[in-house]
Design a protein around this motif. Sequence first.
Motif, PDB file in Angstrom:
ATOM      1  N   GLY A 218       0.808  -1.207   0.000  1.00 51.91           N
ATOM      2  CA  GLY A 218       0.000   0.000   0.000  1.00 51.91           C
ATOM      3  C   GLY A 218       0.845   1.262   0.000  1.00 51.91           C
ATOM      4  N   LEU A 219       1.931   1.258   0.758  1.00 52.07           N
ATOM      5  CA  LEU A 219       2.819   2.423   0.790  1.00 52.07           C
ATOM      6  C   LEU A 219       3.540   2.605  -0.538  1.00 52.07           C
ATOM      7  CD1 LEU A 219       4.343   1.933   4.360  1.00 52.07           C
ATOM      8  CD2 LEU A 219       2.614   3.613   3.656  1.00 52.07           C
ATOM      9  N   ILE A 220       3.944   1.495  -1.148  1.00 53.15           N
ATOM     10  CA  ILE A 220       4.604   1.577  -2.456  1.00 53.15           C
ATOM     11  C   ILE A 220       3.647   2.126  -3.503  1.00 53.15           C
ATOM     12  CG2 ILE A 220       5.551   0.183  -4.348  1.00 53.15           C
ATOM     13  CD1 ILE A 220       6.814  -1.612  -2.185  1.00 53.15           C
ATOM     14  N   GLU A 221       2.420   1.629  -3.504  1.00 52.36           N
ATOM     15  CA  GLU A 221       1.440   2.089  -4.487  1.00 52.36           C
ATOM     16  C   GLU A 221       1.179   3.580  -4.366  1.00 52.36           C
ATOM     17  OE1 GLU A 221      -0.216   0.878  -7.094  1.00 52.36           O
ATOM     18  OE2 GLU A 221       1.075  -0.889  -6.958  1.00 52.36           O
ATOM     19  N   ARG A 222       1.346   4.099  -3.162  1.00 49.44           N
ATOM     20  CA  ARG A 222       1.073   5.507  -2.936  1.00 49.44           C
ATOM     21  C   ARG A 222       2.117   6.418  -3.570  1.00 49.44           C
ATOM     22  NH1 ARG A 222       1.482   8.149   2.949  1.00 49.44           N
ATOM     23  NH2 ARG A 222       3.648   7.897   2.311  1.00 49.44           N
ATOM     24  N   ASP A 223       3.392   5.943  -3.681  1.00 49.57           N
ATOM     25  CA  ASP A 223       4.419   6.915  -4.094  1.00 49.57           C
ATOM     26  C   ASP A 223       5.382   6.470  -5.172  1.00 49.57           C
ATOM     27  OD1 ASP A 223       6.999   6.790  -1.488  1.00 49.57           O
ATOM     28  OD2 ASP A 223       6.317   5.279  -2.888  1.00 49.57           O
ATOM     29  N   TRP A 224       5.257   5.252  -5.750  1.00 48.62           N
ATOM     30  CA  TRP A 224       6.282   4.830  -6.699  1.00 48.62           C
ATOM     31  C   TRP A 224       6.309   5.684  -7.955  1.00 48.62           C
ATOM     32  CZ3 TRP A 224       4.953   3.285 -11.593  1.00 48.62           C
ATOM     33  CH2 TRP A 224       3.671   2.748 -11.815  1.00 48.62           C
ATOM     34  N   ARG A 225       5.193   6.270  -8.312  1.00 51.28           N
ATOM     35  CA  ARG A 225       5.146   7.093  -9.530  1.00 51.28           C
ATOM     36  C   ARG A 225       5.910   8.405  -9.362  1.00 51.28           C
ATOM     37  NH1 ARG A 225       0.620   4.581  -8.391  1.00 51.28           N
ATOM     38  NH2 ARG A 225      -0.410   3.264  -9.955  1.00 51.28           N
ATOM     39  N   SER A 226       5.954   8.919  -8.137  1.00 54.57           N
ATOM     40  CA  SER A 226       6.602  10.219  -7.911  1.00 54.57           C
ATOM     41  C   SER A 226       7.970  10.108  -7.252  1.00 54.57           C
ATOM     42  CB  SER A 226       5.699  11.096  -7.034  1.00 54.57           C
ATOM     43  OG  SER A 226       5.454  10.478  -5.777  1.00 54.57           O
ATOM     44  N   LEU A 227       8.327   8.933  -6.734  1.00 58.00           N
ATOM     45  CA  LEU A 227       9.600   8.796  -6.022  1.00 58.00           C
ATOM     46  C   LEU A 227      10.775   9.057  -6.952  1.00 58.00           C
ATOM     47  CD1 LEU A 227      11.218   7.983  -3.491  1.00 58.00           C
ATOM     48  CD2 LEU A 227      11.078   5.607  -4.300  1.00 58.00           C
ATOM     49  N   ALA A 228      11.620  10.004  -6.562  1.00 53.18           N
ATOM     50  CA  ALA A 228      12.832  10.330  -7.314  1.00 53.18           C
ATOM     51  C   ALA A 228      14.013  10.289  -6.348  1.00 53.18           C
ATOM     52  CB  ALA A 228      12.715  11.700  -7.972  1.00 53.18           C
ATOM     53  N   ILE A 229      14.924   9.365  -6.547  1.00 55.36           N
ATOM     54  CA  ILE A 229      16.083   9.184  -5.676  1.00 55.36           C
ATOM     55  C   ILE A 229      17.239   9.997  -6.232  1.00 55.36           C
ATOM     56  CG2 ILE A 229      17.613   7.466  -4.632  1.00 55.36           C
ATOM     57  CD1 ILE A 229      15.348   5.401  -5.387  1.00 55.36           C
ATOM     58  N   ASP A 230      18.005  10.639  -5.358  1.00 54.40           N
ATOM     59  CA  ASP A 230      19.051  11.531  -5.856  1.00 54.40           C
ATOM     60  C   ASP A 230      20.419  11.259  -5.247  1.00 54.40           C
ATOM     61  OD1 ASP A 230      18.695  12.441  -3.300  1.00 54.40           O
ATOM     62  OD2 ASP A 230      18.229  14.511  -3.853  1.00 54.40           O
ATOM     63  N   GLN A 231      20.621  10.060  -4.680  1.00 56.91           N
ATOM     64  CA  GLN A 231      21.952   9.716  -4.180  1.00 56.91           C
ATOM     65  C   GLN A 231      22.372   8.359  -4.725  1.00 56.91           C
ATOM     66  OE1 GLN A 231      22.059  10.111   0.133  1.00 56.91           O
ATOM     67  NE2 GLN A 231      22.878  12.171  -0.090  1.00 56.91           N
ATOM     68  N   ASP A 232      23.696   8.206  -4.852  1.00 55.78           N
ATOM     69  CA  ASP A 232      24.234   7.032  -5.534  1.00 55.78           C
ATOM     70  C   ASP A 232      23.834   5.708  -4.892  1.00 55.78           C
ATOM     71  OD1 ASP A 232      25.780   7.639  -3.293  1.00 55.78           O
ATOM     72  OD2 ASP A 232      27.710   7.370  -4.294  1.00 55.78           O
ATOM     73  N   LEU A 233      23.999   5.576  -3.580  1.00 60.61           N
ATOM     74  CA  LEU A 233      23.699   4.307  -2.936  1.00 60.61           C
ATOM     75  C   LEU A 233      22.214   3.978  -3.020  1.00 60.61           C
ATOM     76  CD1 LEU A 233      24.640   1.834  -1.396  1.00 60.61           C
ATOM     77  CD2 LEU A 233      24.464   3.143   0.725  1.00 60.61           C
ATOM     78  N   GLY A 234      21.367   4.976  -2.805  1.00 60.96           N
ATOM     79  CA  GLY A 234      19.939   4.745  -2.922  1.00 60.96           C
ATOM     80  C   GLY A 234      19.554   4.271  -4.306  1.00 60.96           C
ATOM     81  N   LEU A 235      20.165   4.835  -5.331  1.00 52.32           N
ATOM     82  CA  LEU A 235      19.876   4.428  -6.704  1.00 52.32           C
ATOM     83  C   LEU A 235      20.335   2.997  -6.957  1.00 52.32           C
ATOM     84  CD1 LEU A 235      20.933   7.770  -8.369  1.00 52.32           C
ATOM     85  CD2 LEU A 235      18.620   6.814  -8.437  1.00 52.32           C
ATOM     86  N   GLY A 236      21.519   2.667  -6.457  1.00 53.21           N
ATOM     87  CA  GLY A 236      22.008   1.301  -6.620  1.00 53.21           C
ATOM     88  C   GLY A 236      21.138   0.297  -5.908  1.00 53.21           C
ATOM     89  N   MET A 237      20.718   0.628  -4.689  1.00 47.94           N
ATOM     90  CA  MET A 237      19.895  -0.302  -3.935  1.00 47.94           C
ATOM     91  C   MET A 237      18.497  -0.421  -4.529  1.00 47.94           C
ATOM     92  SD  MET A 237      22.197  -1.376  -2.059  1.00 47.94           S
ATOM     93  CE  MET A 237      21.222  -2.627  -1.224  1.00 47.94           C
ATOM     94  N   MET A 238      17.972   0.655  -5.113  1.00 42.87           N
ATOM     95  CA  MET A 238      16.673   0.543  -5.772  1.00 42.87           C
ATOM     96  C   MET A 238      16.759  -0.376  -6.987  1.00 42.87           C
ATOM     97  SD  MET A 238      13.492   1.021  -6.002  1.00 42.87           S
ATOM     98  CE  MET A 238      12.997   2.300  -4.844  1.00 42.87           C
ATOM     99  N   LEU A 239      17.837  -0.296  -7.751  1.00 42.98           N
ATOM    100  CA  LEU A 239      18.013  -1.240  -8.850  1.00 42.98           C
ATOM    101  C   LEU A 239      18.020  -2.672  -8.331  1.00 42.98           C
ATOM    102  CD1 LEU A 239      20.780   0.487 -11.014  1.00 42.98           C
ATOM    103  CD2 LEU A 239      18.357   0.235 -11.592  1.00 42.98           C
ATOM    104  N   TRP A 240      18.719  -2.880  -7.229  1.00 46.12           N
ATOM    105  CA  TRP A 240      18.786  -4.222  -6.642  1.00 46.12           C
ATOM    106  C   TRP A 240      17.410  -4.682  -6.180  1.00 46.12           C
ATOM    107  CZ3 TRP A 240      18.394  -5.355  -1.178  1.00 46.12           C
ATOM    108  CH2 TRP A 240      18.618  -6.702  -0.877  1.00 46.12           C
ATOM    109  N   LEU A 241      16.676  -3.838  -5.482  1.00 48.98           N
ATOM    110  CA  LEU A 241      15.337  -4.197  -5.022  1.00 48.98           C
ATOM    111  C   LEU A 241      14.422  -4.503  -6.201  1.00 48.98           C
ATOM    112  CD1 LEU A 241      14.928  -1.438  -2.280  1.00 48.98           C
ATOM    113  CD2 LEU A 241      15.134  -3.891  -1.835  1.00 48.98           C
ATOM    114  N   ALA A 242      14.486  -3.677  -7.233  1.00 48.04           N
ATOM    115  CA  ALA A 242      13.572  -3.826  -8.365  1.00 48.04           C
ATOM    116  C   ALA A 242      13.810  -5.121  -9.139  1.00 48.04           C
ATOM    117  CB  ALA A 242      13.712  -2.621  -9.299  1.00 48.04           C
ATOM    118  N   HIS A 243      15.019  -5.659  -9.102  1.00 44.90           N
ATOM    119  CA  HIS A 243      15.294  -6.816  -9.948  1.00 44.90           C
ATOM    120  C   HIS A 243      14.622  -8.094  -9.447  1.00 44.90           C
ATOM    121  CE1 HIS A 243      18.259  -8.924  -7.369  1.00 44.90           C
ATOM    122  NE2 HIS A 243      18.350  -9.846  -8.308  1.00 44.90           N
TER     123      HIS A 243
END
Length: 316
Positions: free
Chosen positions: A172-197
Amino acid sequence: MLRDVGYVLAKLDWMRAERIWPNGLRYLWTDAFGVVLLVSLYRELGEQRWLDQAEALVADVERVLGRPRGLRIGEAADRDGQYFHYLAMWLFALARLGELRPHHRARGIALARDIHRAFVVPGRGVIWKMKEDLSDPYPGYGWGAMDAYDGYVAYRLLDGEALAGEIADMRGLIERDWRSLAIDQDLGLGMMLWLAHFFPDEPWASTQRQRSLASLDAMWVDPPGYFCRAPGQRPVKFAFTNFGVSLGLQAVGAWPERVDRLNRFFETWRSGDEYDREAITWVMACTSHLPGAFLRSEPPADPDPARHQTFTVEAR
């Protein structure tokens, strides 16, 4: 995917000789990475000692950092309180170890249920940092931007059926914000790629994968070959965060040449501060050279599959 076992073995020998890790101070994020690294070595080499070391590390973390509810951030005096994203990484480590030793999975499920009630406000968010006894939010901290994604993935990999209610909260929390979530730091971006896979066909994962790669592309500094900390901060770089980016890139199969470049660069580059000898730097370097059990894979066959049914969350 890199499989540089020789690099990892040499680095582990060096860290132990220098009393950096695993015989240094406990730190939950680093130790979670370390447990998965040891599982990776067991998978690669089939030597019982790596599985034994992983279990010994779990026991030591629980002894030093374990609290009546949850786990402290780290052993050092200034690493008090509890972070949800550190706990989620620990849950992932227990899930991977639990594929080989099922009682660790059961411990992870119990931990997830306990901490979820303290950190998660359904429909609102995940508290980023809590006091050590989980009685209240830690003063001065707000909501975690990626914590719902961390929990969602860790919970599903632990046991989608047993944690169905907790997964629904995170979804429910993901559905609320995945469309607008914008990550702006290197580690967060890397970990989001890992989570998404792990769940690449779900809309949040597809969108965040594309968005993260686009952001990282703008943060690549060549020469010499590293990802800067954030857009507009091109001189600012950290080894351990780049190794986290490397994990994410390998998870989605992107830019292998950049992975090689950053590994070569940070092997010799030194920051001149404490991170040159911090365990987080070199344990994550090992993960960059051997992502192994961090990556999506089918779990070992279960002789009684009815015990571990998979809970599927429909993409909306």
